[in-house]
Design a protein around this motif. Structure first.
Motif, mmCIF file in Angstrom:
data_model
loop_
_atom_site.group_PDB
_atom_site.id
_atom_site.type_symbol
_atom_site.label_atom_id
_atom_site.label_comp_id
_atom_site.label_asym_id
_atom_site.label_seq_id
_atom_site.Cartn_x
_atom_site.Cartn_y
_atom_site.Cartn_z
ATOM 1 N N GLU A 101 0.835 -1.207 0.000
ATOM 2 C CA GLU A 101 0.000 0.000 0.000
ATOM 3 C C GLU A 101 0.872 1.260 0.000
ATOM 4 O OE1 GLU A 101 -3.691 2.178 2.298
ATOM 5 O OE2 GLU A 101 -3.591 0.021 2.069
ATOM 6 N N ALA A 102 1.989 1.230 0.713
ATOM 7 C CA ALA A 102 2.905 2.374 0.699
ATOM 8 C C ALA A 102 3.438 2.615 -0.710
ATOM 9 C CB ALA A 102 4.050 2.135 1.680
ATOM 10 N N VAL A 103 3.724 1.537 -1.427
ATOM 11 C CA VAL A 103 4.164 1.657 -2.822
ATOM 12 C C VAL A 103 3.066 2.300 -3.664
ATOM 13 C CG1 VAL A 103 4.759 0.333 -4.902
ATOM 14 C CG2 VAL A 103 5.785 -0.270 -2.705
ATOM 15 N N ARG A 104 1.830 1.851 -3.461
ATOM 16 C CA ARG A 104 0.712 2.422 -4.214
ATOM 17 C C ARG A 104 0.533 3.904 -3.906
ATOM 18 N NH1 ARG A 104 -1.758 -2.681 -2.621
ATOM 19 N NH2 ARG A 104 -3.021 -1.651 -1.025
ATOM 20 N N LEU A 105 0.724 4.270 -2.646
ATOM 21 C CA LEU A 105 0.589 5.669 -2.248
ATOM 22 C C LEU A 105 1.641 6.534 -2.938
ATOM 23 C CD1 LEU A 105 -0.957 7.633 -0.396
ATOM 24 C CD2 LEU A 105 0.677 7.088 1.415
ATOM 25 N N PHE A 106 2.866 6.046 -2.985
ATOM 26 C CA PHE A 106 3.949 6.764 -3.661
ATOM 27 C C PHE A 106 3.634 6.901 -5.157
ATOM 28 C CE2 PHE A 106 8.326 7.492 -5.122
ATOM 29 C CZ PHE A 106 8.844 8.279 -4.099
ATOM 30 N N TYR A 107 3.105 5.826 -5.724
ATOM 31 C CA TYR A 107 2.723 5.800 -7.142
ATOM 32 C C TYR A 107 1.639 6.834 -7.432
ATOM 33 C CZ TYR A 107 0.505 3.654 -11.330
ATOM 34 O OH TYR A 107 -0.057 3.408 -12.563
ATOM 35 N N VAL A 108 0.668 6.952 -6.542
ATOM 36 C CA VAL A 108 -0.383 7.965 -6.700
ATOM 37 C C VAL A 108 0.244 9.357 -6.751
ATOM 38 C CG1 VAL A 108 -2.296 9.124 -5.492
ATOM 39 C CG2 VAL A 108 -2.297 6.642 -5.749
ATOM 40 N N GLY A 109 1.199 9.622 -5.837
ATOM 41 C CA GLY A 109 1.862 10.917 -5.837
ATOM 42 C C GLY A 109 2.597 11.184 -7.138
ATOM 43 N N MET A 110 3.331 10.202 -7.633
ATOM 44 C CA MET A 110 4.109 10.367 -8.861
ATOM 45 C C MET A 110 3.213 10.681 -10.058
ATOM 46 S SD MET A 110 6.728 7.162 -8.459
ATOM 47 C CE MET A 110 7.776 7.546 -9.842
ATOM 48 N N THR A 111 2.074 10.021 -10.122
ATOM 49 C CA THR A 111 1.224 10.141 -11.306
ATOM 50 C C THR A 111 0.315 11.362 -11.273
ATOM 51 O OG1 THR A 111 -0.321 8.568 -10.263
ATOM 52 C CG2 THR A 111 1.262 7.683 -11.860
ATOM 53 N N ARG A 112 0.498 12.235 -10.281
ATOM 54 C CA ARG A 112 -0.221 13.528 -10.305
ATOM 55 C C ARG A 112 0.482 14.508 -11.246
ATOM 56 N NH1 ARG A 112 -4.217 11.567 -9.733
ATOM 57 N NH2 ARG A 112 -2.993 9.657 -9.766
ATOM 58 N N ALA A 113 1.740 14.249 -11.577
ATOM 59 C CA ALA A 113 2.567 15.204 -12.329
ATOM 60 C C ALA A 113 2.371 15.045 -13.828
ATOM 61 C CB ALA A 113 4.034 15.021 -11.968
ATOM 62 N N LYS A 114 2.258 16.171 -14.499
ATOM 63 C CA LYS A 114 2.129 16.161 -15.955
ATOM 64 C C LYS A 114 3.476 16.329 -16.662
ATOM 65 C CE LYS A 114 -1.226 19.321 -15.994
ATOM 66 N NZ LYS A 114 -2.308 20.205 -16.485
ATOM 67 N N GLU A 115 4.289 17.285 -16.199
ATOM 68 C CA GLU A 115 5.521 17.591 -16.922
ATOM 69 C C GLU A 115 6.778 17.557 -16.053
ATOM 70 O OE1 GLU A 115 4.957 21.351 -18.787
ATOM 71 O OE2 GLU A 115 3.356 20.643 -20.104
ATOM 72 N N HIS A 116 6.639 17.944 -14.793
ATOM 73 C CA HIS A 116 7.826 18.051 -13.928
ATOM 74 C C HIS A 116 7.555 17.302 -12.626
ATOM 75 C CE1 HIS A 116 11.328 20.241 -12.100
ATOM 76 N NE2 HIS A 116 10.651 19.982 -10.994
ATOM 77 N N LEU A 117 8.365 16.300 -12.347
ATOM 78 C CA LEU A 117 8.253 15.543 -11.100
ATOM 79 C C LEU A 117 9.588 15.599 -10.388
ATOM 80 C CD1 LEU A 117 6.799 13.634 -9.127
ATOM 81 C CD2 LEU A 117 7.534 11.716 -10.573
ATOM 82 N N GLU A 118 9.559 16.056 -9.130
ATOM 83 C CA GLU A 118 10.789 16.211 -8.364
ATOM 84 C C GLU A 118 10.640 15.490 -7.024
ATOM 85 O OE1 GLU A 118 13.390 20.046 -6.874
ATOM 86 O OE2 GLU A 118 12.540 20.045 -8.892
ATOM 87 N N LEU A 119 11.572 14.602 -6.742
ATOM 88 C CA LEU A 119 11.581 13.837 -5.495
ATOM 89 C C LEU A 119 12.664 14.397 -4.583
ATOM 90 C CD1 LEU A 119 11.302 10.218 -6.975
ATOM 91 C CD2 LEU A 119 9.493 11.904 -6.590
ATOM 92 N N ILE A 120 12.285 14.733 -3.337
ATOM 93 C CA ILE A 120 13.204 15.438 -2.442
ATOM 94 C C ILE A 120 13.432 14.651 -1.151
ATOM 95 C CG2 ILE A 120 13.596 17.586 -1.168
ATOM 96 C CD1 ILE A 120 11.802 18.985 -3.226
ATOM 97 N N THR A 121 14.695 14.467 -0.828
ATOM 98 C CA THR A 121 15.072 13.814 0.425
ATOM 99 C C THR A 121 16.153 14.648 1.097
ATOM 100 O OG1 THR A 121 15.741 11.699 1.426
ATOM 101 C CG2 THR A 121 16.864 12.352 -0.603
ATOM 102 N N TYR A 122 16.656 14.171 2.225
ATOM 103 C CA TYR A 122 17.729 14.872 2.944
ATOM 104 C C TYR A 122 18.458 13.864 3.825
ATOM 105 C CZ TYR A 122 13.412 15.141 5.697
ATOM 106 O OH TYR A 122 12.214 14.847 6.306
#
Length: 728
Positions: free
Chosen positions: A598-619
């Motif tokens: 389910e966590a994978v699916r949640l991340f996938y939902v976030g990724m697929t909201r983007a049309k042109e620019h997707l940026e993943l941020i960590t620290y």
């Protein structure tokens, strides 16, 4: 030319809607069960509306014989509007939520059985409101007041059990951090049945009672079965077992059921959604046709390819291959910051460069992530809209405790304030001590009264004397110093840790609240100003809902972003323990895979909201502690930067960040490179915000006062990106 082809050609001509081959198959398959698996951005709503229009316009089906069930009232209204725009000459069918349908059944069932009832949710009286009833029962059972977080968890716990249709003997098998949850649930159910001369009913009862009514009353079941000839359910991956059970009973004769869903977007199992039902669909309906809408019309080729590869981490799913014919745009960007403190600043700086704000979204796993964003974006004068405007951060009892500690410092005679927090000192004060204090009523210092007149033990009296001294000093402290004194010198942090053990609170979440307050406190000079800042940010967050249709950046949780789309999406706080959550990781270690899936699916939902620019941020660091980068972030990194022949990544995470920083804007040859140069009083020029004066520089944060506002910036980010030059 077939009637179907004529229909499709007519719609291209009339409204410019053209369907692909799979969408056309879904429209034309009107008899018998159909499972339509719709990938993100695949045009499912258009397909649903066209299918309904085909039933009415071509097959001549009476609109009253068609029923569409959606996930929410907003979705039902949206579908009705879309249908009327596509088919203005046709009367609309009945679009509603499953709860609305269930309530029709419940009302008739109660009428037939002469049962008086009262709904205790929505606009109802204060005393018979569901949450007030649960508050009273919790207080009675646990002899203390329930927190807002506990109340939310308790209602989720009750809803989960009812939607899963679990019998009473299995209630204890459902985990809950709420003390004595099973006992509270039992008393709640008894209270609803024994109240005056009417049965009290909540929203979950509508579903369970409707399901039972259709089981028990054959005449009613046949009536509702014969009411509709065609059923359609949308977002069925979010449907619970009791909801599925109701629909099954209503379609069991004609079996004309169209289920629209995506098992890869099932993210509500904690609310009793049952994605396994979709995987077992052909066990219930062996004759069902399964169609896969895999073409994505929303996102760029790079985003679709990465998201499609990522979701294949999951094994318990239909085998789908999302694709797009959209052109290339730009690679998915990976950003790794040195410290969490720089995240909000980095985002404000990035977005401040854009002319259009409204097509940008910042997505996060937990609502608490939004607080530092609010602070940074308000200082940068960037408008924002919060999708979850009911965020209760500023009303959380930890925040209120901290504000009460500070209020008491400015007036130690405030017995009323002391009463709210006396149990939060590590002084072992009892209700009897508090009662003695209130009886004095001499308008003197609460600490002097405790020392002189109350029945304290020697060690307690020493603690109170020490506390009195700390409070007397707190008035002259900076808000950051005051928070640290409360946490350590007054023992508040130890109290929180103890409460977490006793009451099942999430210790890390509580400490994160304190850390967030510390971050906010660094932008103001005094305790009074800090209090004003907290009130201002709270008001700003609540009022942000009015920015929904304005030129504003959207802040949203991953969950609440489902169904939305934006040109630019930033997914933040991508560290282990946040996404995936620590509980997901622990479950996987024990061989339980569903939470991680389910966590994978949640991340996938976030990724697929983007049309042109997707940026993943960590620290790398958070509040002085090293954190682990999210395994999901690392997975995407490996997809973008596959291992070379010698088995090493083409670019380490930190190098990715530096490379992209250079690409975004050229670094000035005059940029400050040495942290030692950044001293108080130095005039500098920021690449985005212009000229300003350094007013403070410590703990890796430089605070700069610009003409119209002050900003706190991460030193590492400023040096790395060459954001600062010497001013004049």
């Amino acid at each position: 030319m077939t009637t179907g082809e004529k229909f499709f050609n007519r719609k291209i001509k009339d409204i410019g809607v053209s369907l692909n081959s799979v969408q056309k198959q879904a429209v034309l398959h009107t008899e018998g069960p159909l499972l339509l698996l719709a990938s993100p951005g695949s045009g499912k709503t258009t397909t649903i509306i066209m299918r309904i229009g085909y039933l009415l316009e071509v097959l001549g089906v009476d609109p009253v014989r068609v029923k569409a069930v959606t996930f929410s009232k907003a979705s039902a209204n949206d579908m009705k509007d879309r249908f009327q725009s596509f088919f203005p000459g046709l009367p609309s069918i009945d679009f509603s939520t499953i709860h609305s349908l269930a309530f029709q059944v419940v009302r008739e069932y109660f009428w037939r059985n002469d049962v008086a009832y009262k709904l205790i949710e929505g606009e109802v009286g204060f005393e018979l409101n569901k949450k007030m009833v649960l508050r009273r029962i919790f207080q009675s059972v646990n002899e203390e007041n329930i927190t807002d977080d506990q109340l939310e968890e308790l209602t989720t716990y009750i809803s989960f059990i009812k939607n899963r249709m679990l019998p009473e003997e299995k209630w204890s098998s459902v985990e809950s951090d709420v003390p004595k949850a099973v006992e509270i649930f039992k008393q709640y159910e008894d209270f609803k049945k024994s109240h005056a001369n009417q049965l009290l009913v909540d929203y979950d009862d509508m579903l369970t009672i409707a399901n039972r009514a259709l089981d028990e009353n054959i005449k009613m079941r046949r009536k509702y079965q014969q009411k509709y000839d065609y059923f359609l359910t949308d977002e069925s991956q979010d449907t619970s077992l009791v909801q599925h059970s109701i629909i099954e009973k209503l379609v069991e004769e004609h079996r004309n059921l169209c289920v629209v869903a995506d098992d890869d977007q099932s993210i509500y199992t904690w609310r009793a959604a049952e994605p396994q039902y979709l995987l077992d669909f052909q066990k219930v309906y062996p004759e069902a046709k399964i169609l896969k809408m895999e073409q994505n019309y929303r996102s760029s080729k790079e985003i679709v390819e990465i998201a499609n590869r990522f979701i294949k981490r999951n094994k318990n799913r239909y085998d789908k291959n999302m694709f797009t014919k959209n052109p290339d745009k730009k690679p998915v960007e990976l950003v790794s910051l040195t410290d969490y403190k720089g995240q909000a600043t980095y985002l404000a700086e990035e977005i401040s460069r854009l002319e259009n704000y409204e097509d940008n979204a910042i997505l996060y796993r937990n609502n608490s992530s939004s607080i530092t964003l609010i602070d940074a974006f308000e200082q940068a004068k960037i408008p924002f809209y919060m999708k979850d405007s009911d965020n209760r951060f500023f009303s959380h009892w930890v925040v209120q405790d901290m504000m009460n500690f500070m209020r008491l410092a400015f007036d130690v005679r405030r017995t009323d304030v002391f009463e709210r927090i006396y149990g939060k000192f590590n002084w072992f004060l009892s209700r009897q001590h508090m009662a003695q204090l209130k009886r004095m009523g001499n308008n003197e210092s609460v600490f002097d009264n405790l020392i002189q007149f109350s029945d304290l033990k020697d060690f307690q009296r020493l603690k109170v004397k020490k506390g009195k001294k700390i409070f007397s000093e707190m008035k002259d402290m900076s808000p950051t110093q005051a928070i640290r004194a409360i946490r350590s010198d007054l023992g508040y942090e130890e109290v929180l840790k103890d409460m977490s053990k006793r009451l099942g609170f999430n210790k890390e979440n509580l400490l994160d609240i304190l850390n967030t307050l510390e971050e906010i406190s660094k932008s103001v000079d005094g305790v009074i100003e800090f209090g004003k800042r907290i009130k201002h940010l709270d008001a700003l967050m609540k009022s942000s809902k009015f920015n929904k249709h304005e030129n504003a950046v959207t802040f949203s949780t991953f969950h609440s972003s489902k169904g939305l789309e934006f040109s630019r999406v930033y997914m933040i706080d991508l560290i282990e323990g946040v996404i995936p959550a620590q509980s997901d990781i622990e479950s996987k270690k024990e061989g339980i895979m569903e939470p991680m899936e389910e966590a994978v699916r949640l991340f996938y939902v976030g990724m697929t909201r983007a049309k042109e620019h997707l940026e993943l941020i960590t620290y790398q660091m958070k509040y002085g502690k090293k954190v682990r980068v999210s395994q999901f972030y690392e997975d995407v990194n490996r997809m973008i930067n596959p291992p070379t022949q010698i088995g090493k990544s083409q670019s380490k995470v930190e190098k990715i960040r530096k490379k992209q920083a250079k690409e975004k804007a050229p670094v000035s040859p005059n940029a400050i490179k040495d942290e030692k140069v950044l001293i108080k009083g130095l005039m500098v020029k920021h690449r985005v915000f212009g000229a300003g004066e350094i007013v403070n520089c410590e703990d890796g944060i430089v605070e700069i006062r610009f003409p119209k506002f002050s900003k706190q910036l991460a030193v590492g980010t400023c040096l790395e990106m060459g954001l600062l030059e010497l001013g004049q």
